[in-house]
Design a protein around this motif. Sequence first.
Motif, PDB file in Angstrom:
ATOM      1  N   THR A   9       0.897  -1.105   0.103  1.00 26.58           N
ATOM      2  CA  THR A   9       0.031  -0.049  -0.055  1.00 26.58           C
ATOM      3  C   THR A   9       0.991   1.182   0.140  1.00 26.58           C
ATOM      4  O   THR A   9       0.642   2.131  -0.641  1.00 26.58           O
ATOM      5  N   VAL A  10       1.765   1.312   0.760  1.00 35.89           N
ATOM      6  CA  VAL A  10       2.710   2.385   0.887  1.00 35.89           C
ATOM      7  C   VAL A  10       3.567   2.622  -0.441  1.00 35.89           C
ATOM      8  O   VAL A  10       3.543   3.748  -0.981  1.00 35.89           O
ATOM      9  N   ILE A  11       3.754   1.577  -1.158  1.00 38.16           N
ATOM     10  CA  ILE A  11       4.580   1.868  -2.493  1.00 38.16           C
ATOM     11  C   ILE A  11       3.512   2.296  -3.521  1.00 38.16           C
ATOM     12  O   ILE A  11       3.873   3.254  -4.119  1.00 38.16           O
ATOM     13  N   LYS A  12       2.302   1.816  -3.465  1.00 40.46           N
ATOM     14  CA  LYS A  12       1.373   2.455  -4.379  1.00 40.46           C
ATOM     15  C   LYS A  12       0.853   3.872  -4.063  1.00 40.46           C
ATOM     16  O   LYS A  12       0.715   4.686  -5.241  1.00 40.46           O
ATOM     17  N   VAL A  13       0.935   4.034  -2.950  1.00 36.53           N
ATOM     18  CA  VAL A  13       0.739   5.550  -2.462  1.00 36.53           C
ATOM     19  C   VAL A  13       1.735   6.563  -3.088  1.00 36.53           C
ATOM     20  O   VAL A  13       1.573   7.586  -3.552  1.00 36.53           O
ATOM     21  N   PHE A  14       2.887   5.998  -2.684  1.00 40.50           N
ATOM     22  CA  PHE A  14       4.447   6.883  -2.883  1.00 40.50           C
ATOM     23  C   PHE A  14       4.338   7.054  -4.597  1.00 40.50           C
ATOM     24  O   PHE A  14       4.497   8.059  -4.961  1.00 40.50           O
TER      25      PHE A  14
ATOM     26  N   ALA B 262       1.863   6.698  -6.729  1.00 34.69           N
ATOM     27  CA  ALA B 262       0.943   7.562  -7.127  1.00 34.69           C
ATOM     28  C   ALA B 262       1.185   9.286  -6.764  1.00 34.69           C
ATOM     29  O   ALA B 262       0.847  10.025  -7.597  1.00 34.69           O
ATOM     30  N   GLN B 263       1.588   9.396  -5.534  1.00 33.48           N
ATOM     31  CA  GLN B 263       2.069  10.706  -5.361  1.00 33.48           C
ATOM     32  C   GLN B 263       2.913  11.388  -6.027  1.00 33.48           C
ATOM     33  O   GLN B 263       3.247  12.723  -6.265  1.00 33.48           O
ATOM     34  N   ASN B 264       3.839  10.622  -6.609  1.00 37.14           N
ATOM     35  CA  ASN B 264       4.995  10.992  -7.246  1.00 37.14           C
ATOM     36  C   ASN B 264       5.118  11.045  -8.818  1.00 37.14           C
ATOM     37  O   ASN B 264       6.284  10.793  -9.384  1.00 37.14           O
ATOM     38  N   SER B 265       3.790  10.309  -9.177  1.00 31.83           N
ATOM     39  CA  SER B 265       3.954  10.136 -10.536  1.00 31.83           C
ATOM     40  C   SER B 265       4.866   9.138 -11.070  1.00 31.83           C
ATOM     41  O   SER B 265       5.513   9.159 -12.199  1.00 31.83           O
ATOM     42  N   LYS B 266       5.155   7.888 -10.277  1.00 33.87           N
ATOM     43  CA  LYS B 266       6.119   6.918 -10.604  1.00 33.87           C
ATOM     44  C   LYS B 266       5.654   6.171 -11.408  1.00 33.87           C
ATOM     45  O   LYS B 266       4.351   5.722 -11.076  1.00 33.87           O
ATOM     46  N   GLN B 267       6.222   5.310 -12.303  1.00 31.69           N
ATOM     47  CA  GLN B 267       5.716   4.190 -13.043  1.00 31.69           C
ATOM     48  C   GLN B 267       6.432   3.025 -12.810  1.00 31.69           C
ATOM     49  O   GLN B 267       6.513   2.161 -13.593  1.00 31.69           O
ATOM     50  N   GLY B 268       7.072   2.847 -11.615  1.00 35.13           N
ATOM     51  CA  GLY B 268       7.762   1.533 -11.065  1.00 35.13           C
ATOM     52  C   GLY B 268       6.953   0.543 -11.188  1.00 35.13           C
ATOM     53  O   GLY B 268       5.714   0.411 -11.339  1.00 35.13           O
TER      54      GLY B 268
END
Length: 70
Positions: A19-24, A26-32
Amino acid sequence: MDSLSQRVNDKDCKNIVNTVIKVFNAQNSKQGRKVPNWKVLEGTPRQPTNVECDYYVMRFNRHIATNPSL
């Protein structure tokens, strides 16, 4: 994840980290990667009491750092 426990909370820990990775992302527009690749490390020793935690953490850090297959 915890050398002292019986790993009853691993599922809860995995859900929190995912969940933390998904939120991070989403907030930082990362596509990892959407979720981490979880691996069960068979044969990891259990610490006998609650005072050896630092030893176990450092031992496994060394093992991970010196083992190129990990």
